[in-house]
Scaffold this motif. Structure first.
Motif, PDB file in Angstrom:
ATOM      1  N   LEU A   1       9.896  11.072   4.309  1.00  0.00           N
ATOM      2  CA  LEU A   1       8.753  11.883   3.904  1.00  0.00           C
ATOM      3  C   LEU A   1       8.027  11.270   2.703  1.00  0.00           C
ATOM      4  O   LEU A   1       6.799  11.284   2.641  1.00  0.00           O
ATOM      5  CB  LEU A   1       9.204  13.311   3.582  1.00  0.00           C
ATOM      6  N   ARG A   2       8.772  10.697   1.770  1.00  0.00           N
ATOM      7  CA  ARG A   2       8.146  10.066   0.599  1.00  0.00           C
ATOM      8  C   ARG A   2       7.272   8.885   1.003  1.00  0.00           C
ATOM      9  O   ARG A   2       6.166   8.714   0.490  1.00  0.00           O
ATOM     10  CB  ARG A   2       9.200   9.610  -0.394  1.00  0.00           C
ATOM     11  N   LEU A   3       7.769   8.066   1.901  1.00  0.00           N
ATOM     12  CA  LEU A   3       6.965   6.920   2.356  1.00  0.00           C
ATOM     13  C   LEU A   3       5.751   7.377   3.152  1.00  0.00           C
ATOM     14  O   LEU A   3       4.675   6.780   3.054  1.00  0.00           O
ATOM     15  CB  LEU A   3       7.819   5.968   3.184  1.00  0.00           C
ATOM     16  N   LEU A   4       5.902   8.414   3.938  1.00  0.00           N
ATOM     17  CA  LEU A   4       4.759   8.921   4.704  1.00  0.00           C
ATOM     18  C   LEU A   4       3.704   9.528   3.779  1.00  0.00           C
ATOM     19  O   LEU A   4       2.497   9.384   4.019  1.00  0.00           O
ATOM     20  CB  LEU A   4       5.226   9.927   5.744  1.00  0.00           C
ATOM     21  N   ILE A   5       4.140  10.182   2.711  1.00  0.00           N
ATOM     22  CA  ILE A   5       3.188  10.713   1.731  1.00  0.00           C
ATOM     23  C   ILE A   5       2.476   9.573   1.008  1.00  0.00           C
ATOM     24  O   ILE A   5       1.254   9.599   0.822  1.00  0.00           O
ATOM     25  CB  ILE A   5       3.894  11.664   0.743  1.00  0.00           C
ATOM     26  N   LEU A   6       3.224   8.541   0.611  1.00  0.00           N
ATOM     27  CA  LEU A   6       2.600   7.366  -0.010  1.00  0.00           C
ATOM     28  C   LEU A   6       1.626   6.693   0.951  1.00  0.00           C
ATOM     29  O   LEU A   6       0.569   6.207   0.541  1.00  0.00           O
ATOM     30  CB  LEU A   6       3.667   6.368  -0.448  1.00  0.00           C
ATOM     31  N   ASN A   7       1.981   6.671   2.220  1.00  0.00           N
ATOM     32  CA  ASN A   7       1.115   6.099   3.243  1.00  0.00           C
ATOM     33  C   ASN A   7      -0.205   6.872   3.316  1.00  0.00           C
ATOM     34  O   ASN A   7      -1.282   6.277   3.429  1.00  0.00           O
ATOM     35  CB  ASN A   7       1.833   6.134   4.596  1.00  0.00           C
ATOM     36  N   SER A   8      -0.130   8.180   3.242  1.00  0.00           N
ATOM     37  CA  SER A   8      -1.359   8.983   3.285  1.00  0.00           C
ATOM     38  C   SER A   8      -2.194   8.773   2.026  1.00  0.00           C
ATOM     39  O   SER A   8      -3.424   8.756   2.093  1.00  0.00           O
ATOM     40  CB  SER A   8      -1.039  10.460   3.489  1.00  0.00           C
ATOM     41  N   PHE A   9      -1.543   8.594   0.862  1.00  0.00           N
ATOM     42  CA  PHE A   9      -2.289   8.288  -0.358  1.00  0.00           C
ATOM     43  C   PHE A   9      -2.986   6.932  -0.254  1.00  0.00           C
ATOM     44  O   PHE A   9      -4.117   6.773  -0.694  1.00  0.00           O
ATOM     45  CB  PHE A   9      -1.373   8.295  -1.584  1.00  0.00           C
TER      46      PHE A   9
ATOM     47  N   TYR B   1      -0.006   0.018   5.192  1.00  0.00           N
ATOM     48  CA  TYR B   1       0.199   1.094   6.167  1.00  0.00           C
ATOM     49  C   TYR B   1       1.349   0.759   7.109  1.00  0.00           C
ATOM     50  O   TYR B   1       2.231   1.586   7.357  1.00  0.00           O
ATOM     51  CB  TYR B   1      -1.103   1.298   6.947  1.00  0.00           C
ATOM     52  N   LEU B   2       1.341  -0.462   7.621  1.00  0.00           N
ATOM     53  CA  LEU B   2       2.398  -0.869   8.544  1.00  0.00           C
ATOM     54  C   LEU B   2       3.755  -0.968   7.850  1.00  0.00           C
ATOM     55  O   LEU B   2       4.769  -0.516   8.395  1.00  0.00           O
ATOM     56  CB  LEU B   2       2.047  -2.200   9.206  1.00  0.00           C
TER      57      LEU B   2
ATOM     58  N   VAL C   1       6.878   1.360   8.920  1.00  0.00           N
ATOM     59  CA  VAL C   1       8.144   0.775   9.371  1.00  0.00           C
ATOM     60  C   VAL C   1       9.268   1.182   8.422  1.00  0.00           C
ATOM     61  O   VAL C   1      10.373   1.509   8.856  1.00  0.00           O
ATOM     62  CB  VAL C   1       8.026  -0.766   9.468  1.00  0.00           C
ATOM     63  N   GLY C   2       8.986   1.194   7.124  1.00  0.00           N
ATOM     64  CA  GLY C   2       9.989   1.604   6.151  1.00  0.00           C
ATOM     65  C   GLY C   2      10.410   3.045   6.338  1.00  0.00           C
ATOM     66  O   GLY C   2      11.588   3.390   6.191  1.00  0.00           O
ATOM     67  N   ALA C   3       9.478   3.904   6.690  1.00  0.00           N
ATOM     68  CA  ALA C   3       9.801   5.313   6.921  1.00  0.00           C
ATOM     69  C   ALA C   3      10.689   5.475   8.144  1.00  0.00           C
ATOM     70  O   ALA C   3      11.529   6.377   8.198  1.00  0.00           O
ATOM     71  CB  ALA C   3       8.521   6.126   7.084  1.00  0.00           C
ATOM     72  N   GLU C   4      10.513   4.599   9.124  1.00  0.00           N
ATOM     73  CA  GLU C   4      11.306   4.692  10.359  1.00  0.00           C
ATOM     74  C   GLU C   4      12.694   4.076  10.224  1.00  0.00           C
ATOM     75  O   GLU C   4      13.640   4.527  10.854  1.00  0.00           O
ATOM     76  CB  GLU C   4      10.573   3.998  11.517  1.00  0.00           C
ATOM     77  N   THR C   5      12.820   3.043   9.407  1.00  0.00           N
ATOM     78  CA  THR C   5      14.066   2.278   9.409  1.00  0.00           C
ATOM     79  C   THR C   5      14.945   2.444   8.180  1.00  0.00           C
ATOM     80  O   THR C   5      16.126   2.128   8.241  1.00  0.00           O
ATOM     81  CB  THR C   5      13.762   0.779   9.577  1.00  0.00           C
ATOM     82  N   SER C   6      14.390   2.910   7.085  1.00  0.00           N
ATOM     83  CA  SER C   6      15.196   2.938   5.861  1.00  0.00           C
ATOM     84  C   SER C   6      15.913   4.271   5.693  1.00  0.00           C
ATOM     85  O   SER C   6      15.591   5.259   6.335  1.00  0.00           O
ATOM     86  CB  SER C   6      14.318   2.681   4.641  1.00  0.00           C
ATOM     87  N   GLU C   7      16.875   4.247   4.798  1.00  0.00           N
ATOM     88  CA  GLU C   7      17.577   5.473   4.485  1.00  0.00           C
ATOM     89  C   GLU C   7      16.889   6.207   3.340  1.00  0.00           C
ATOM     90  O   GLU C   7      17.275   7.323   3.012  1.00  0.00           O
ATOM     91  CB  GLU C   7      19.036   5.158   4.148  1.00  0.00           C
ATOM     92  N   PHE C   8      15.905   5.561   2.744  1.00  0.00           N
ATOM     93  CA  PHE C   8      15.071   6.216   1.742  1.00  0.00           C
ATOM     94  C   PHE C   8      14.356   7.366   2.448  1.00  0.00           C
ATOM     95  O   PHE C   8      13.936   7.207   3.595  1.00  0.00           O
ATOM     96  CB  PHE C   8      14.066   5.196   1.198  1.00  0.00           C
ATOM     97  N   PRO C   9      14.241   8.507   1.826  1.00  0.00           N
ATOM     98  CA  PRO C   9      13.613   9.637   2.520  1.00  0.00           C
ATOM     99  C   PRO C   9      12.253   9.280   3.120  1.00  0.00           C
ATOM    100  O   PRO C   9      11.339   8.837   2.425  1.00  0.00           O
ATOM    101  CB  PRO C   9      13.479  10.689   1.430  1.00  0.00           C
TER     102      PRO C   9
END
Length: 122
Positions: A74-82, A59-60, A64-72
């Motif tokens: 939204l994808r990391l946040l969706i994976l986080n929810s899964f 989760y962490l 952090v990856g969603a906040e700092t990376s250039e990777f979209p």
């Protein structure tokens, strides 16, 4: 299987408390810290702590990856929810197995929890 292998009802209720997502981490940790309890309590405490720790780390890292990376993000946040949904569903499934009187184990994950935490805790 003999009835002596299954926990009694009060013990089973305590074991259910260990499996509550996020909250069950604390009584599990307390049981291992005190080094008092049954074999079932120790095994389930290790599993609960490993599940919660794995979820929190993922989760962490994804947050952090969603906040700092250039990777979209939204994808990391969706994976986080899964990941979070999976943690809650696995905990509910383990509770269901415990209520049925079956073995509360996750293939591979339970052995990993035993190996990691038995070095440091009972």
């Amino acid at each position: 299987m003999a009835d002596s292998q299954f926990p009694t009802l009060p013990n089973r209720l305590l074991l259910l408390f260990y499996l509550i997502p996020v909250i069950g981490f604390f009584p599990s940790l307390w049981t291992l810290y005190r080094r008092q309890g049954s074999k079932e309590q120790f095994a389930l405490s290790r599993l609960s702590i490993t599940l919660a720790g794995t979820w929190l780390l993922g989760y962490l890292l994804m947050g952090v990856g969603a906040e700092t990376s250039e990777f979209p993000a939204l994808r990391l946040l969706i994976l986080n929810s899964f990941l979070t949904s999976g943690y809650f569903l696995v905990s509910l499934w383990l509770m269901f197995l415990l209520i049925q009187g079956k073995a509360v184990r996750l293939p591979g994950f339970s052995q990993w929890a035993e190996r990691i935490l038995s070095k440091h805790l009972p």
